[in-house]
Design an enzyme around this catalytic site. Structure first.
Site, PDB file in Angstrom:
ATOM      1  N   SER A 403       1.431  -1.395   0.014  1.00 26.29           N
ATOM      2  CA  SER A 403       0.039  -0.072   0.165  1.00 26.29           C
ATOM      3  C   SER A 403       0.897   1.578   0.522  1.00 26.29           C
ATOM      4  CB  SER A 403      -1.116   0.157   1.614  1.00 26.29           C
ATOM      5  OG  SER A 403      -1.528   0.800   1.472  1.00 26.29           O
ATOM      6  N   LEU A 406       2.474   1.685  -3.531  1.00 23.22           N
ATOM      7  CA  LEU A 406       1.486   2.139  -4.427  1.00 23.22           C
ATOM      8  C   LEU A 406       1.923   3.624  -4.318  1.00 23.22           C
ATOM      9  CD1 LEU A 406      -0.666  -0.530  -4.500  1.00 23.22           C
ATOM     10  CD2 LEU A 406       0.404   0.284  -6.301  1.00 23.22           C
ATOM     11  N   HIS A 407       0.516   4.373  -3.121  1.00 17.96           N
ATOM     12  CA  HIS A 407       0.866   5.601  -2.658  1.00 17.96           C
ATOM     13  C   HIS A 407       1.587   6.226  -3.739  1.00 17.96           C
ATOM     14  CE1 HIS A 407      -2.142   4.202   0.114  1.00 17.96           C
ATOM     15  NE2 HIS A 407      -2.698   5.651  -0.415  1.00 17.96           N
ATOM     16  N   GLU A 408       3.423   5.432  -2.918  1.00 18.55           N
ATOM     17  CA  GLU A 408       4.216   6.829  -3.111  1.00 18.55           C
ATOM     18  C   GLU A 408       5.007   6.405  -4.850  1.00 18.55           C
ATOM     19  OE1 GLU A 408       7.208   9.126  -2.035  1.00 18.55           O
ATOM     20  OE2 GLU A 408       5.962   7.999  -0.799  1.00 18.55           O
TER      21      GLU A 408
END
Length: 479
Positions: A403, A406-408
């Site tokens: 998670s 993916l955010h980064e």
């Protein structure tokens, strides 16, 4: 001893009668033409009707029956017809609270529009807007390109399900699909100058196509393996919901439906409520207009980064940043996803839960983004314990790690530099998850206050860190 045996027989007879009543009730429900999910008060009722035969009837999903392969149980369908919380808020937060928040945002918007009119002679200054949508066609090209590229994954999945190619070749083709998905998309986006918001939206679109295609291939791949194993063991296949579905139109529906988790059958509503689409469209327009107005008002604050202390900047940005986050949440997770759900007649509208009442961080992560949570739960958390044999902590850490990555990735696409700020803060929240498990915080008002304070401080701090780096590395160099 005799009394114990008699009582056991009595309990068994009672249980048998109860099971017979449940079977009879299921048969009666099967004859009904629609299934209704009602959220009602003494004066109002909101009903979502589901078309018979569009999802799991009793002949396609036998409740309580074991799957033909125990390892396939993690692929069971979790969809059911239900409205979003804010569609019928009287059941959770109350109409009065919801209306009060909406009116407060409207009045704040009118006030800021009045200030803009006094300063610039116009209600809304669209100068920033035209910069935000610079090279908008890049978003369209990437979306269309990934949609077309998804058909390659569909074709490869059909081959492995029909036993036309070995499993190893199917895995190689899937990895090749993901590599092309990210490599070409990233290179194309980076070759064009775009605003952080539009770049971030394009990055999110890349993630959506990646997660959807993974779920489609992964689910059908393992369901096909389960069928082969069941046939080899001569095990009867009772659970039809745990058999692969490579129907072309079902694939198309999955690609446009507002869900990231593939299921062999989706529950669908009986009809489209055009009045509901109009209402949510108006709400989305208002939410995004308010988002833009607040965004315009935060610009002068960022210009004071070099002159004001950090604590003052955090205090001045806390309310605007949380307003942007709340408006973005409402506009995307409630309005846009419900519009897509209504157009596609997708019945499961649980895109979020009451995260605002969360008292622990694990509860907050579970509730605020349900589509991603359901994907992570099936394809990372449960699958890592089943396939890689990780323990619960290892599965939790791997879920947080993916998670965070993916955010980064979205942040890198947005701001055009690599600074693991958001991913680091997310991984640090593993410790906060353990901290909020204390008895003094769990299911208490104090725990909810701690959660909100952390969000109020964390949101503007992350924005400040990224904005400072963006201004120094990108914005100043482009002027």
């Amino acid at each position: 001893m005799i009394e114990t045996e008699n009582s056991s027989k009595t309990m068994f007879q009672q249980r048998t009668k109860l099971e017979q009543k449940l079977v009879k009730k299921r048969k009666e429900e099967k004859n009904n033409e629609t299934v209704s999910v009602e959220a009602s008060t003494s004066k109002t009722t909101s009903t979502l009707k589901v078309k018979k035969g569009s999802g799991f009837d009793d002949d396609t999903k036998i409740i309580g029956e074991p799957p033909h392969s125990p390892s396939l149980e993690r692929f069971f369908s979790t969809s059911k017809p239900r409205e979003s919380i804010l569609t019928t808020p009287q059941t959770d937060i109350g109409w009065g609270t919801f209306n009060y928040i909406a009116i407060c945002y409207c009045m704040a918007g009118f006030s800021m529009m009045a200030d803009t009119y006094i300063e610039k002679g116009t209600l809304v200054d669209f100068e920033l807007f035209w910069w935000l949508i610079t090279n908008w066609q890049v978003f369209v090209v990437v979306s269309v390109g990934l949609a077309l590229w998804s058909f390659f994954n569909y074709f490869c999945t059909c081959l492995v399900v029909r036993d036309k190619i070995p499993n190893s070749v199917s895995i190689f083709l899937y990895v090749f699909w993901q590599f092309i998905c990210f490599a070409l998309s990233i290179s194309y986006v980076m070759a064009h100058e775009m605003s952080p918001i539009l770049s971030g939206g394009t990055g999110l679109q890349i993630c959506v196509f990646s997660l959807k295609n993974h779920s489609y291939w992964h689910t059908n791949y393992f369901l096909a393996k389960g069928i082969k194993k069941a046939k080899a063991d001569k095990t009867p296949i009772i659970r039809k919901d745990l058999t692969p579905n490579i129907d072309f139109y079902h694939f198309l529906y999955f690609m446009i439906a507002p869900t990231l988790v593939f299921e062999t059958q989706f529950l669908r509503t009986k009809s489209i409520r055009y009045s509901y689409i109009l209402k949510e469209t108006l709400a989305a327009t208002g939410a995004f207009l308010m988002f833009y107005i607040v965004l315009c008002k935060t610009g002068p604050i960022y210009k004071q980064i070099d002159t004001l202390p950090l604590i003052i900047l955090l205090l001045k940005l806390s309310l605007p940043s949380m307003s942007l986050w709340m408006l973005g949440f409402y506009g995307v997770f409630h309005c846009l996803l419900n519009i897509f759900a209504e157009v596609t007649r997708y019945a499961d509208r649980e895109f979020y839960q009451d995260w605002w009442n969360a008292t622990t961080f694990d509860m907050w992560w579970r509730k605020w983004n349900r589509p991603v949570h359901k994907w992570m739960l099936r394809h990372v958390y449960r699958d890592s314990m089943h396939t890689v044999k990780l323990n619960k902590f290892g599965a939790l850490f791997s879920t947080f790690l993916l998670s965070a990555l993916l955010h980064e990735f979205v942040m890198i696409i947005s701001f055009r530099f690599v600074r693991p700020i958001l991913s680091t803060t997310m991984l640090l929240q593993i410790g906060l998850v353990n901290f909020t498990q204390l008895d003094m915080l769990q299911k208490t008002r104090f725990g909810n206050v701690v959660m909100w304070i952390t969000v109020f401080v964390g949101q503007p701090l992350v924005q400040l860190l990224y904005s400072t780096q963006y201004s120094a590395l990108v914005w100043n160099n482009s002027q």
